[in-house]
Design an enzyme around this catalytic site. Structure first.
Site, short mmCIF file in Angstrom:
data_model
loop_
_atom_site.label_atom_id
_atom_site.label_comp_id
_atom_site.label_asym_id
_atom_site.label_seq_id
_atom_site.Cartn_x
_atom_site.Cartn_y
_atom_site.Cartn_z
N HIS A 114 41.55 41.84 31.21
CA HIS A 114 42.90 42.34 31.46
C HIS A 114 43.18 43.67 30.76
O HIS A 114 44.23 44.27 30.97
CB HIS A 114 43.94 41.30 31.03
CG HIS A 114 45.18 41.29 31.87
ND1 HIS A 114 45.55 42.35 32.68
CD2 HIS A 114 46.15 40.36 32.04
CE1 HIS A 114 46.68 42.08 33.29
NE2 HIS A 114 47.07 40.87 32.92
N ASP A 143 43.96 44.53 36.20
CA ASP A 143 45.21 43.79 36.34
C ASP A 143 45.08 42.75 37.46
O ASP A 143 44.11 42.75 38.22
CB ASP A 143 46.36 44.74 36.64
CG ASP A 143 46.67 45.66 35.46
OD1 ASP A 143 46.51 45.21 34.31
OD2 ASP A 143 47.04 46.83 35.70
#
Length: 439
Positions: A411, A415
């Site tokens: 992350h 995304d």
């Protein structure tokens, strides 16, 4: 009779040493050219070292569990002829006369624990000798890329780097090189495993099993990976009925024609490669505040070994292989992994990884992202289920071949939109598989 020093050969970029596991011959034994004489282990893979000459082993210099550095003598052989020789062809053929400081740097054994701030990425091949000189002279990767190599395939030889050192004052400063060339990928810093506050107690009858070498490496790498990357996982269920039918139609023909099994894995890899080409920012690594977008698509293939351990051989340039080529590459790597025939370079350079948890009958999994990659996909078991199909006459329920896939991603740079769209594209390629696809 002549004396021949058997040296630990180069085992791929970044591999600087190996541990002796066992000698296959004893002192006094005769060996023939290309005989495997010793089994060694690196932090990636176990492999054999063959002898390039025939002769008698008169002295074993590195015993079981001892560490040898690349280019270091591990045994002495007695061979026909006069005078001594070594297995280091590069040292014999390069004849330039460096200054005293450089000679000292060359003759000293390579020491991976020595203090050095110079690190090199995997796309720049340097022999241990050249790398040692570069580190001693504090030559950066960007500066090395300005040196014209006269070796095989343009590689930098000792003469090239020594000539560069001699004329270094006249060279452009490395800061003038483009930024993207100056970026290197250092190995992740060691992260200590959490230490329990108290000693774990044992009860009567409990068995204490020491971890073997490979399990220790796996444990260390998994802890590092979880501590470095914030993991997020997305899931999707895919109808692979067409894939199952296509494979059933082609597998016998393919095995008869190629002498190879046609598994589902090359189909999955093909779909993943196409999705990576759609979303190239999934094929990246992180170096500090920089994102390194990889040119090559090298797919790691998590493979379970008979002893219960795990290894990840790599399909290099998977985007350049046909389905037939992928099938052959996958079968070859899987076979050699399970029979301890992998070379160290077979486990290096992956840019994305696939894990087939379905081979154990599991529906889905949440795999750990191997560093320095930023994503990994897990393929679950294919199961027959009733499913709703949309037809021109309305919805119907039919028996279909369904499979879950999970996509774990880092992350820091991936995304949910990118990670989810990548997964959806793999889903679409598999669900809409063309029954007329040639192999």
């Amino acid at each position: 009779m002549a004396e021949y020093k058997l040296l630990l050969p180069s085992m791929g970029e970044g591999v600087m040493e190996a541990t002796v596991i066992t000698w296959l011959f004893n002192e006094g034994d005769q060996v023939k050219e290309d005989d495997s004489v010793v089994e060694i282990a690196t932090d990636k893979v176990d492999s054999d070292v063959p002898t390039p000459v025939s002769g008698k082993i008169v002295k074993i210099l590195k015993q079981k569990d001892e560490v040898a550095k690349v280019g270091e003598a591990i045994a002495i052989l007695e061979i026909e002829g006069e005078g001594g020789s070594t297995a280091s062809e590069e040292v014999k053929t390069e004849t330039s006369t460096p200054d005293a400081e450089t000679i000292k740097a060359i003759e000293e054994p390579l020491n991976p624990t020595a203090t050095s701030h110079v690190e090199f990425s995997g796309d720049l091949y340097l022999s241990p000798l050249v790398k040692s000189i570069a580190q001693q002279e504090n030559i950066s990767e960007s500066e090395l890329k300005t040196i014209k190599g006269n070796g095989l395939e343009g590689r930098i030889t000792k003469e090239d780097i020594l000539a560069h050192v001699a004329n270094r004052g006249n060279q452009p400063t490395p800061q003038t090189a483009p930024v993207q060339q100056a970026v290197s990928v250092p190995a992740p810093k060691a992260v200590a495993s959490p230490t329990p506050a108290t000693t774990i107690s044992t009860s009567a009858g409990d068995e204490i099993i020491p971890m073997d070498r490979m399990r220790k490496i796996i444990a260390e790498n998994m802890v590092k990976a979880k501590q470095i990357a914030p993991h997020v996982t997305s899931f999707i269920e895919t109808d692979v009925t067409n894939v199952v039918k296509w494979r059933a139609k082609n597998k016998d023909m393919f095995e008869k024609r190629e002498g190879e099994k046609l598994t589902f894995m090359p189909i999955f890899v093909k779909a993943i490669v196409k999705a990576i080409q759609d979303f190239p920012m999934i094929n990246v690594s992180i170096n500090g505040d920089n994102i390194i977008k990889k040119k090559n698509i090298n797919i790691g293939m998590a493979t379970a070994l008979p002893d219960g351990n795990l290894i990840v051989p790599v399909i290099k340039n998977a985007d350049q292989l046909s389905l037939s080529g992928l099938a052959k590459a996958i079968n070859d790597l899987a076979y050699r992994a399970r029979n301890k025939k992998l070379r160290p370079e077979d486990t290096q350079g992956a840019t994305y990884t696939i894990s087939n948890v379905g081979s154990f009958g599991n529906l889905m999994g949440t795999p750990i992202i191997p560093q320095p990659q930023v994503a990994i996909m897990a393929i679950g078991a294919i199961v027959k289920k009733p499913a709703v199909l949309e037809t021109k006459d309305g919805d119907v329920i039919a028996i279909r071949q369904l499979m879950f896939m999970s996509h774990s991603y880092d992350h820091r740079v991936v995304d949910g939109s990118l990670g989810g769209m990548m997964l959806k594209h793999v889903h679409d390629y598999l669900q809409n598989w063309d029954m007329n696809t040639e192999i």
